[in-house]
Design a protein around this motif. Structure first.
Motif, PDB file in Angstrom:
ATOM      1  N   ILE A 179       0.833  -1.211   0.000  1.00 24.44           N
ATOM      2  CA  ILE A 179       0.000   0.000   0.000  1.00 24.44           C
ATOM      3  C   ILE A 179       0.865   1.259   0.000  1.00 24.44           C
ATOM      4  O   ILE A 179       0.590   2.227  -0.721  1.00 24.44           O
ATOM      5  CB  ILE A 179      -0.957   0.000   1.204  1.00 24.44           C
ATOM      6  CG1 ILE A 179      -1.971  -1.143   1.073  1.00 24.44           C
ATOM      7  CG2 ILE A 179      -1.679   1.327   1.333  1.00 24.44           C
ATOM      8  CD1 ILE A 179      -2.868  -1.039  -0.155  1.00 24.44           C
ATOM      9  N   TYR A 180       1.923   1.255   0.806  1.00 21.98           N
ATOM     10  CA  TYR A 180       2.765   2.449   0.895  1.00 21.98           C
ATOM     11  C   TYR A 180       3.474   2.729  -0.434  1.00 21.98           C
ATOM     12  O   TYR A 180       3.546   3.884  -0.888  1.00 21.98           O
ATOM     13  CB  TYR A 180       3.798   2.288   2.005  1.00 21.98           C
ATOM     14  CG  TYR A 180       4.614   3.535   2.269  1.00 21.98           C
ATOM     15  CD1 TYR A 180       4.017   4.669   2.819  1.00 21.98           C
ATOM     16  CD2 TYR A 180       5.965   3.580   1.954  1.00 21.98           C
ATOM     17  CE1 TYR A 180       4.759   5.821   3.058  1.00 21.98           C
ATOM     18  CE2 TYR A 180       6.713   4.730   2.191  1.00 21.98           C
ATOM     19  CZ  TYR A 180       6.108   5.843   2.739  1.00 21.98           C
ATOM     20  OH  TYR A 180       6.841   6.986   2.961  1.00 21.98           O
ATOM     21  N   ARG A 183       0.882   3.954  -2.928  1.00 17.06           N
ATOM     22  CA  ARG A 183       0.369   5.304  -2.585  1.00 17.06           C
ATOM     23  C   ARG A 183       1.420   6.391  -2.771  1.00 17.06           C
ATOM     24  O   ARG A 183       1.111   7.499  -3.242  1.00 17.06           O
ATOM     25  CB  ARG A 183      -0.117   5.290  -1.124  1.00 17.06           C
ATOM     26  CG  ARG A 183      -0.722   6.604  -0.636  1.00 17.06           C
ATOM     27  CD  ARG A 183      -2.024   6.897  -1.345  1.00 17.06           C
ATOM     28  NE  ARG A 183      -2.705   8.015  -0.708  1.00 17.06           N
ATOM     29  CZ  ARG A 183      -2.388   9.291  -0.878  1.00 17.06           C
ATOM     30  NH1 ARG A 183      -1.363   9.610  -1.653  1.00 17.06           N
ATOM     31  NH2 ARG A 183      -3.082  10.237  -0.271  1.00 17.06           N
ATOM     32  N   CYS A 184       2.645   6.116  -2.388  1.00 14.31           N
ATOM     33  CA  CYS A 184       3.674   7.166  -2.363  1.00 14.31           C
ATOM     34  C   CYS A 184       4.667   7.106  -3.520  1.00 14.31           C
ATOM     35  O   CYS A 184       5.380   8.082  -3.755  1.00 14.31           O
ATOM     36  CB  CYS A 184       4.447   7.111  -1.039  1.00 14.31           C
ATOM     37  SG  CYS A 184       3.442   7.462   0.400  1.00 14.31           S
ATOM     38  N   LEU A 196      -5.617  11.906  -2.815  1.00  9.41           N
ATOM     39  CA  LEU A 196      -4.947  11.434  -4.023  1.00  9.41           C
ATOM     40  C   LEU A 196      -5.208  12.338  -5.217  1.00  9.41           C
ATOM     41  O   LEU A 196      -6.321  12.817  -5.425  1.00  9.41           O
ATOM     42  CB  LEU A 196      -5.442  10.024  -4.366  1.00  9.41           C
ATOM     43  CG  LEU A 196      -4.707   8.837  -3.750  1.00  9.41           C
ATOM     44  CD1 LEU A 196      -5.380   7.560  -4.183  1.00  9.41           C
ATOM     45  CD2 LEU A 196      -3.262   8.826  -4.149  1.00  9.41           C
ATOM     46  N   VAL A 317      -4.454  -0.521   7.015  1.00 12.58           N
ATOM     47  CA  VAL A 317      -4.170  -0.360   5.588  1.00 12.58           C
ATOM     48  C   VAL A 317      -4.970   0.810   5.011  1.00 12.58           C
ATOM     49  O   VAL A 317      -4.447   1.600   4.213  1.00 12.58           O
ATOM     50  CB  VAL A 317      -4.495  -1.671   4.837  1.00 12.58           C
ATOM     51  CG1 VAL A 317      -4.449  -1.458   3.341  1.00 12.58           C
ATOM     52  CG2 VAL A 317      -3.508  -2.767   5.234  1.00 12.58           C
ATOM     53  N   PHE A 318      -6.242   0.941   5.411  1.00 14.10           N
ATOM     54  CA  PHE A 318      -7.057   2.060   4.942  1.00 14.10           C
ATOM     55  C   PHE A 318      -6.480   3.390   5.411  1.00 14.10           C
ATOM     56  O   PHE A 318      -6.455   4.378   4.662  1.00 14.10           O
ATOM     57  CB  PHE A 318      -8.506   1.909   5.432  1.00 14.10           C
ATOM     58  CG  PHE A 318      -9.311   0.935   4.618  1.00 14.10           C
ATOM     59  CD1 PHE A 318      -9.302   0.988   3.233  1.00 14.10           C
ATOM     60  CD2 PHE A 318     -10.071  -0.053   5.231  1.00 14.10           C
ATOM     61  CE1 PHE A 318     -10.041   0.087   2.471  1.00 14.10           C
ATOM     62  CE2 PHE A 318     -10.811  -0.958   4.483  1.00 14.10           C
ATOM     63  CZ  PHE A 318     -10.802  -0.887   3.097  1.00 14.10           C
ATOM     64  N   TRP A 321      -3.575   4.269   3.293  1.00 19.96           N
ATOM     65  CA  TRP A 321      -3.953   4.656   1.928  1.00 19.96           C
ATOM     66  C   TRP A 321      -4.515   6.077   1.889  1.00 19.96           C
ATOM     67  O   TRP A 321      -4.110   6.891   1.058  1.00 19.96           O
ATOM     68  CB  TRP A 321      -4.961   3.666   1.373  1.00 19.96           C
ATOM     69  CG  TRP A 321      -5.471   4.051   0.010  1.00 19.96           C
ATOM     70  CD1 TRP A 321      -6.647   4.671  -0.293  1.00 19.96           C
ATOM     71  CD2 TRP A 321      -4.800   3.856  -1.240  1.00 19.96           C
ATOM     72  NE1 TRP A 321      -6.757   4.867  -1.640  1.00 19.96           N
ATOM     73  CE2 TRP A 321      -5.634   4.379  -2.255  1.00 19.96           C
ATOM     74  CE3 TRP A 321      -3.578   3.297  -1.596  1.00 19.96           C
ATOM     75  CZ2 TRP A 321      -5.295   4.347  -3.601  1.00 19.96           C
ATOM     76  CZ3 TRP A 321      -3.231   3.265  -2.936  1.00 19.96           C
ATOM     77  CH2 TRP A 321      -4.072   3.786  -3.919  1.00 19.96           C
ATOM     78  N   PRO A 324      -1.385   8.780   4.359  1.00 18.69           N
ATOM     79  CA  PRO A 324      -0.114   8.068   4.565  1.00 18.69           C
ATOM     80  C   PRO A 324       0.766   8.655   5.666  1.00 18.69           C
ATOM     81  O   PRO A 324       1.413   7.926   6.398  1.00 18.69           O
ATOM     82  CB  PRO A 324       0.589   8.191   3.210  1.00 18.69           C
ATOM     83  CG  PRO A 324      -0.401   8.721   2.262  1.00 18.69           C
ATOM     84  CD  PRO A 324      -1.512   9.328   3.014  1.00 18.69           C
ATOM     85  N   CYS A 333       1.596   1.374  10.253  1.00 18.47           N
ATOM     86  CA  CYS A 333       0.873   0.314   9.549  1.00 18.47           C
ATOM     87  C   CYS A 333       1.658  -0.992   9.594  1.00 18.47           C
ATOM     88  O   CYS A 333       1.083  -2.073   9.786  1.00 18.47           O
ATOM     89  CB  CYS A 333       0.617   0.732   8.107  1.00 18.47           C
ATOM     90  SG  CYS A 333      -0.352  -0.464   7.154  1.00 18.47           S
TER      91      CYS A 333
END
Length: 494
Positions: A179-180, A183-184, A196, A317-318, A321, A324, A333
């Motif tokens: 996820i990280y 996302r990043c 986002l 996790v949410f 997301w 962050p 996380c």
């Protein structure tokens, strides 16, 4: 000696003498090869050094073989591979914000972090007394964390992908990494409110991450795929027939569940609600690695533990997301994924608590609240490892090492956050103090009583259940801390 000496001796012999096609089929010893291929190759490389110490350790049929040269080599190999762990700690310390004022080097956050990691009591006894190769594996994990903190995303992804093919227990924290990075790294920009910016998605970055995962997996599993042995490898890596719990229960939710089932069974027998002839004796408390059925509560299946674990991981996790919060959010996380998997996973080993303790060390020097959580988890988690060292000569060693590390942890973090409120409240303090009489009873009083012949599992049960209460409390407290930290920020953005 620990059985792990024989485990790794056998793996040295298997990889040294047999062709690749037989590594995951050989079963002369009960300690069959059940780690991913990269670790098997690691054993193969070690075996070519081991032959110069004692060639007899490389004979597959020499079950339970031991010699001074063998033990010396195995100890030495752990120390040598810890070089990677030392380097990883150095890189993690470089990522720490050093703005907090300190009178001398001993009070600097980087120095405190280095000591908490390098002299971690749990890692010390598991690797250098009990014997395993966790040091360099945690080194790979911490190095990957450092690379992500330094925004060297591809290096971090590569290191973690390699780590997964050394030891698959690190799948516990894979959701945090996935996820990280998505996302990043794959989304290269955010809106002003932190949400986002969908148009910033980079298909190239996603492709690069996919290539890393595929190439590492192909290098590790490709030969076995070609040989048609992938199902056999998977069956060795995930042996679900070993049962819900390990030989003694890890201090997690299932320890509490088992204890409740045992208590309800005793109550049911006393009240004549259950037929004693239909209840298996010591089904859960025999100290054996096997499948068993609960008597009163519903029996737990691997699928049930998977569903519980996924549900436990999802909130963290949410949070990662939608908000962050950089490396700090990733570490939170990661720790929650490790703790959630430890709490609800199938056949969890007690040593897996280190997967949450070590990364939590990085958070403990940043905020007083995290420091308090760290002190509870590290004290409880480390105490739960005491049964690994069960011989009388090891008793003073583990108590002394535990005391030294615990005293340093409390004193250094208390000094670091001296201007803030106490790190622990009165209830948390009382809980930790009660570990002392529990240890006295289990190690000194119990062996002198006749109970040891009738209830040999009792000290392990008490240790697991009491520590499970502390680990569960930390898991809940950390979740509350993370959620409350993010909700106000999101409300302001809205």
């Amino acid at each position: 000696y620990s059985t792990d000496f024989e485990v790794h001796r056998n793996w040295l012999a298997i990889t040294h003498n047999l062709p690749l096609s037989q590594w995951y089929y050989e079963a002369t010893s009960e300690w069959t090869l059940d780690y991913p291929p990269f670790f098997a190759w690691f054993e193969y490389a070690l075996s070519h050094v081991a032959k110069y110490f004692d060639p007899q350790m490389l004979v597959i049929e020499n079950l339970n073989y031991t010699s001074r040269a063998t033990i010396f080599f195995q100890r030495l190999s752990v120390i040598f591979t810890d070089i990677l762990f030392i380097y990883a700690v150095h890189e993690c310390c470089r990522c720490v914000n050093g703005k907090r004022a300190a009178k001398d080097i001993l009070e600097k956050p980087t120095f405190i972090l280095a000591v908490l990691l390098l002299w971690n009591f749990g890692l010390l006894i598991v690797d250098h007394i009990h014997f395993q190769y966790n040091g360099f594996l945690f080194g790979l994990m911490l190095l990957s964390v450092a690379r992500l903190c330094q925004k060297r995303y591809l290096e971090g992804a590569l290191l973690f992908a390699v780590l997964l093919h050394f030891k698959h227990i690190y799948m516990y924290v894979a959701p945090a990494y996935g996820i990280y990075l998505l996302r990043c790294y794959c989304f290269t920009a955010n809106n002003a409110d932190g949400s986002l910016k969908w148009r910033s998605f980079s298909f190239l970055h996603l492709t690069l991450l996919g290539l890393i995962v595929c190439l590492v997996s192909a290098l590790s599993l490709g030969p076995f795929l070609v040989l048609g042995q992938l199902p056999q490898v998977v069956s060795r890596l995930f042996p679900f027939k070993r049962g819900l719990c390990h030989a003694y229960w890890a201090p997690n939710f299932w320890a509490l569940y088992n204890a409740m089932d045992k208590a309800l069974t005793i109550l049911g027998l006393k009240c004549n609600f259950l037929d004693h002839t239909k209840i298996p004796k010591a089904s859960m408390t025999g100290g054996l690695v096997q499948e068993f059925q609960h008597t009163v509560l519903p029996s737990v299946t691997p699928l049930a533990t998977l569903i519980c674990t996924l549900i436990a991981i999802l909130p963290s996790v949410f949070c990662l997301w939608f908000k962050p919060q950089g490396p700090r959010g990733f570490l939170q996380c990661l720790v929650l994924c490790a703790l959630s998997s430890f709490m609800f996973g199938w056949h969890v080993h007690e040593k897996a608590i280190l997967l949450a303790i070590l990364p939590l060390s990085l958070l403990s020097i940043q905020r007083a609240k995290d420091a308090g959580i760290y002190l509870i988890l590290t004290t409880t988690g480390h105490f739960s490892l005491f049964p690994l060292l069960f011989t009388p000569p090891e008793l003073p060693i583990k108590i002394l090492l535990m005391l030294l590390f615990t005293v340093y942890s409390f004193s250094s973090l208390k000094s670091l956050f001296r201007r803030e409120k106490p790190l622990l409240n009165w209830l948390e303090t009382i809980y930790l103090i009660q570990l002392v009489p529990l240890e006295i009873f289990c190690e000194i009083i119990f062996p002198l009583t006749s109970w040891k012949w009738h209830f040999p599992f009792l000290p392990l049960l008490l240790t697991s259940v009491y520590c499970a209460l502390g680990v569960t409390y930390v898991w809940l407290k950390l979740y509350v801390s993370v959620l409350t930290e993010r909700i106000p920020v999101r409300q302001k953005a809205e």
